[in-house]
Design a protein around this motif. Structure first.
Motif, mmCIF file in Angstrom:
data_model
loop_
_atom_site.group_PDB
_atom_site.id
_atom_site.type_symbol
_atom_site.label_atom_id
_atom_site.label_comp_id
_atom_site.label_asym_id
_atom_site.label_seq_id
_atom_site.Cartn_x
_atom_site.Cartn_y
_atom_site.Cartn_z
ATOM 1 N N ASN A 102 27.884 70.880 3.193
ATOM 2 C CA ASN A 102 28.995 71.199 4.085
ATOM 3 C C ASN A 102 30.339 70.764 3.526
ATOM 4 N N GLY A 103 30.382 70.385 2.274
ATOM 5 C CA GLY A 103 31.619 69.898 1.664
ATOM 6 C C GLY A 103 32.617 71.015 1.399
ATOM 7 N N HIS A 104 33.677 70.674 0.696
ATOM 8 C CA HIS A 104 34.757 71.625 0.465
ATOM 9 C C HIS A 104 34.845 72.115 -0.974
ATOM 10 N N ALA A 105 33.977 71.651 -1.823
ATOM 11 C CA ALA A 105 34.018 72.075 -3.224
ATOM 12 C C ALA A 105 33.432 73.480 -3.364
ATOM 13 N N PRO A 106 33.989 74.291 -4.236
ATOM 14 C CA PRO A 106 33.485 75.661 -4.417
ATOM 15 C C PRO A 106 31.998 75.722 -4.751
ATOM 16 N N ILE A 107 31.503 74.799 -5.552
ATOM 17 C CA ILE A 107 30.075 74.824 -5.889
ATOM 18 C C ILE A 107 29.222 74.584 -4.651
ATOM 19 N N GLN A 108 29.700 73.762 -3.724
ATOM 20 C CA GLN A 108 28.966 73.532 -2.486
ATOM 21 C C GLN A 108 28.940 74.798 -1.638
ATOM 22 N N HIS A 109 30.022 75.510 -1.586
ATOM 23 C CA HIS A 109 30.060 76.775 -0.836
ATOM 24 C C HIS A 109 29.098 77.780 -1.446
ATOM 25 N N SER A 110 29.103 77.859 -2.765
ATOM 26 C CA SER A 110 28.222 78.795 -3.460
ATOM 27 C C SER A 110 26.755 78.465 -3.194
#
Length: 72
Positions: free
Chosen positions: A49-57
């Protein structure tokens, strides 16, 4: 009340959080949800649930994996 078709439950490995999740899953209200009755509940690690792009991916990949399962 809105009945979701799928539930993604963000969890951690802390003992307190595990106890809260267990309490939720043992509740009558939880068991009445159609997504729960159909087995459409997916546990994901809360760090996604973080804000880093890799986390979103990674989050998108996990959601797609569960939602598209059996549709190919």
């Amino acid at each position: 009340m809105y009945e979701p078709d799928h539930i993604f439950l963000a969890t951690t490995n802390s003992n307190l959080h595990r106890a809260q999740v267990r309490e939720l899953m043992e509740s009558e209200a939880w068991r009445k949800l159609s997504a729960v009755r159909r087995g459409n509940v997916y546990e994901v690690q809360s760090w996604l649930n973080g804000h880093a792009p890799i986390q979103h991916s990674l989050s998108i990949d996990i959601v797609l994996h569960h939602l598209l399962k059996g549709s190919v």
